[in-house]
Write a protein that holds these residues in place. Structure first.
Motif, PDB file in Angstrom:
ATOM      1  N   THR A  48       0.828  -1.202   0.000  1.00 57.71           N
ATOM      2  CA  THR A  48       0.000   0.000   0.000  1.00 57.71           C
ATOM      3  C   THR A  48       0.864   1.253   0.000  1.00 57.71           C
ATOM      4  N   ARG A  65       2.493   1.640  -3.393  1.00 56.05           N
ATOM      5  CA  ARG A  65       1.487   2.025  -4.378  1.00 56.05           C
ATOM      6  C   ARG A  65       1.160   3.511  -4.263  1.00 56.05           C
ATOM      7  N   LEU A  66       1.012   4.003  -3.058  1.00 53.36           N
ATOM      8  CA  LEU A  66       0.729   5.425  -2.861  1.00 53.36           C
ATOM      9  C   LEU A  66       1.896   6.295  -3.317  1.00 53.36           C
ATOM     10  N   ALA A  68       4.082   5.513  -5.677  1.00 56.21           N
ATOM     11  CA  ALA A  68       4.120   5.457  -7.133  1.00 56.21           C
ATOM     12  C   ALA A  68       3.029   6.323  -7.741  1.00 56.21           C
ATOM     13  N   ASP A  69       1.862   6.336  -7.126  1.00 55.06           N
ATOM     14  CA  ASP A  69       0.756   7.139  -7.652  1.00 55.06           C
ATOM     15  C   ASP A  69       1.042   8.630  -7.573  1.00 55.06           C
ATOM     16  N   SER A  70       1.660   9.077  -6.495  1.00 50.05           N
ATOM     17  CA  SER A  70       1.873  10.511  -6.333  1.00 50.05           C
ATOM     18  C   SER A  70       3.233  10.953  -6.860  1.00 50.05           C
ATOM     19  N   TRP A  71       4.308  10.445  -6.295  1.00 51.69           N
ATOM     20  CA  TRP A  71       5.647  10.890  -6.664  1.00 51.69           C
ATOM     21  C   TRP A  71       6.076  10.371  -8.029  1.00 51.69           C
ATOM     22  N   GLY A  72       5.615   9.176  -8.390  1.00 52.66           N
ATOM     23  CA  GLY A  72       5.944   8.638  -9.710  1.00 52.66           C
ATOM     24  C   GLY A  72       5.354   9.491 -10.819  1.00 52.66           C
ATOM     25  N   LEU A  73       4.123   9.889 -10.658  1.00 52.50           N
ATOM     26  CA  LEU A  73       3.480  10.751 -11.643  1.00 52.50           C
ATOM     27  C   LEU A  73       4.187  12.098 -11.728  1.00 52.50           C
TER      28      LEU A  73
END
Length: 52
Positions: free
Chosen positions: A5, A8-9, A11-16
């Motif tokens: 989790t 995933r969080l 990757a969703d925020s900092w990856g974008l």
């Protein structure tokens, strides 16, 4: 499941954010002033050895 989790969080925020900054940097690099001559030179490399 906690590690998944968290990853995933991140990757969703900092990856974008990282991908968006890389894209903006690539566009700025490609359209910077003075890059036209370098791009034209690179585009003509395959034709330098052609006999005319």
């Amino acid at each position: 499941m906690e590690t998944y989790t968290t990853m995933r969080l991140m990757a969703d925020s900092w990856g974008l954010l990282c991908m968006a900054l890389f894209f903006i940097g690539a566009v700025i690099f490609a359209f910077r002033p003075g890059s036209r001559a370098l791009a034209d030179d690179a585009a003509s490399i395959p034709f330098k050895d052609d006999a005319q």
